[in-house]
Design a protein around this motif. Structure first.
Motif, PDB file in Angstrom:
ATOM      1  N   VAL A  87       0.834  -1.208   0.000  1.00  0.00           N
ATOM      2  CA  VAL A  87       0.000   0.000   0.000  1.00  0.00           C
ATOM      3  C   VAL A  87       0.867   1.256   0.000  1.00  0.00           C
ATOM      4  O   VAL A  87       0.598   2.217  -0.729  1.00  0.00           O
ATOM      5  N   GLY A  90       2.205   2.114  -3.308  1.00  0.00           N
ATOM      6  CA  GLY A  90       1.206   2.329  -4.344  1.00  0.00           C
ATOM      7  C   GLY A  90       0.927   1.122  -5.211  1.00  0.00           C
ATOM      8  O   GLY A  90       0.158   1.206  -6.181  1.00  0.00           O
ATOM      9  N   ARG A  93      -3.995  -0.963  -4.337  1.00  0.00           N
ATOM     10  CA  ARG A  93      -5.016   0.069  -4.134  1.00  0.00           C
ATOM     11  C   ARG A  93      -6.341  -0.530  -3.664  1.00  0.00           C
ATOM     12  O   ARG A  93      -7.277   0.208  -3.385  1.00  0.00           O
ATOM     13  N   ASP A  94      -6.413  -1.856  -3.631  1.00  0.00           N
ATOM     14  CA  ASP A  94      -7.614  -2.533  -3.146  1.00  0.00           C
ATOM     15  C   ASP A  94      -7.403  -2.870  -1.673  1.00  0.00           C
ATOM     16  O   ASP A  94      -6.607  -3.739  -1.335  1.00  0.00           O
ATOM     17  N   TYR A  95      -8.113  -2.174  -0.809  1.00  0.00           N
ATOM     18  CA  TYR A  95      -7.899  -2.335   0.633  1.00  0.00           C
ATOM     19  C   TYR A  95      -8.873  -3.334   1.266  1.00  0.00           C
ATOM     20  O   TYR A  95      -8.898  -3.487   2.482  1.00  0.00           O
ATOM     21  N   THR A 213     -10.628   1.688   5.439  1.00  0.00           N
ATOM     22  CA  THR A 213     -10.293   2.208   4.111  1.00  0.00           C
ATOM     23  C   THR A 213      -9.661   3.592   4.206  1.00  0.00           C
ATOM     24  O   THR A 213      -8.666   3.885   3.530  1.00  0.00           O
ATOM     25  N   CYS A 216      -6.121   3.209   5.354  1.00  0.00           N
ATOM     26  CA  CYS A 216      -5.244   2.684   4.305  1.00  0.00           C
ATOM     27  C   CYS A 216      -4.874   3.757   3.284  1.00  0.00           C
ATOM     28  O   CYS A 216      -3.749   3.783   2.775  1.00  0.00           O
ATOM     29  N   LYS A 217      -5.812   4.642   2.991  1.00  0.00           N
ATOM     30  CA  LYS A 217      -5.537   5.718   2.040  1.00  0.00           C
ATOM     31  C   LYS A 217      -4.427   6.640   2.544  1.00  0.00           C
ATOM     32  O   LYS A 217      -3.688   7.227   1.754  1.00  0.00           O
ATOM     33  N   HIS A 220      -0.393   5.543   1.869  1.00  0.00           N
ATOM     34  CA  HIS A 220       0.342   5.821   0.637  1.00  0.00           C
ATOM     35  C   HIS A 220       1.092   7.145   0.766  1.00  0.00           C
ATOM     36  O   HIS A 220       0.501   8.200   0.959  1.00  0.00           O
TER      37      HIS A 220
END
Length: 235
Positions: A87, A90, A93-95, A213, A216-217, A220
């Motif tokens: 993550v 990059g 992108r699927d969390y 989510t 997780c974003k 990055h």
């Protein structure tokens, strides 16, 4: 005459508003001074492993490093580390974890250097707040607490509070949770879930997934160390 208290929390402060018949009569703002509350999650860096203690010191941004014992890594630490790496760079992108390949569990009697390395990025959660002489105690076995359930990433286990005495109710709750639980997440069913309908449980679950989510974003390109999930801001 109707009074209503509204509470709004963020990672920086908590706002209290008192309304009388729909009109604001009092407003209080309280800053959130404790930056290291139990439940907060940080993306951090392993400062130094200490095989003699079977532990590591981790930089979470506090003046003293946090202490992470091998037994607090959790059996799924290799999956957590792999996820963080993918993550953060990059590449993932699927969390949702539904397609994420889990790594093998670590040996419960293993050594710290078998699991983590110096300068490695690691996701940790505060389990004991810092005191004057020590940094915070942390764990890499993450959990996100909701009102009725606790979400446990990198797991498929469903467990239930032993305080719920009825076996029939336990089976009902387990059956409901299994029907809505996303792959890759375990669930702990709390005592207050007793008697609740599937819609209420699902709403709580979706809120926790949204928090996961959002966390997780932030991973990055996150600066290390930094807080990526605040227990004060449950949404």
């Amino acid at each position: 005459m109707n009074y209503e208290l509204i509470v709004r929390s963020s990672s920086q402060q908590v706002d209290f508003a008192l309304l009388k018949d729909g009109k604001l009569i009092e407003l209080h703002k309280e800053a959130e001074d404790n930056k290291y509350s139990v439940g907060d999650v940080f993306i951090s860096k392993v400062r130094k492993t200490v095989p003699g203690l079977n532990a590591a010191f981790v930089n979470v941004g506090y003046e003293k490093d946090a202490f992470l014992h091998y037994h607090d890594l959790g059996p799924k630490i290799l999956s957590t580390l792999d996820f963080v790496k993918r993550v953060s760079t990059g590449k993932l992108r699927d969390y949702s974890l539904k397609e994420f390949p889990l790594q093998k569990e670590i040996d419960k009697n293993g050594g710290i250097n078998d699991a983590i390395k110096n300068n490695q990025s690691i996701l940790v959660q505060i389990v004991k707040e810092p005191i004057s002489t020590k940094g915070p105690r942390i764990s890499s076995e993450l959990s996100l607490a909701g009102r009725y359930i606790v979400l446990v990433p990198f797991s498929d286990r469903v467990s239930i509070s032993q305080k719920i005495e009825s076996n029939e109710e336990k089976e009902r709750l387990k059956r409901l949770i299994q029907s809505i639980r996303p792959k890759g997440f375990g669930v702990i069913i709390r005592t207050v879930a007793e008697g609740k309908k599937v819609a209420e449980l699902d709403r709580d679950l979706q809120n926790l997934i949204d928090r996961w989510t959002a966390m997780c974003k932030k991973l990055h390109r996150a600066h290390l160390p930094s807080k990526v999930l605040s227990e004060m801001n449950r949404g």
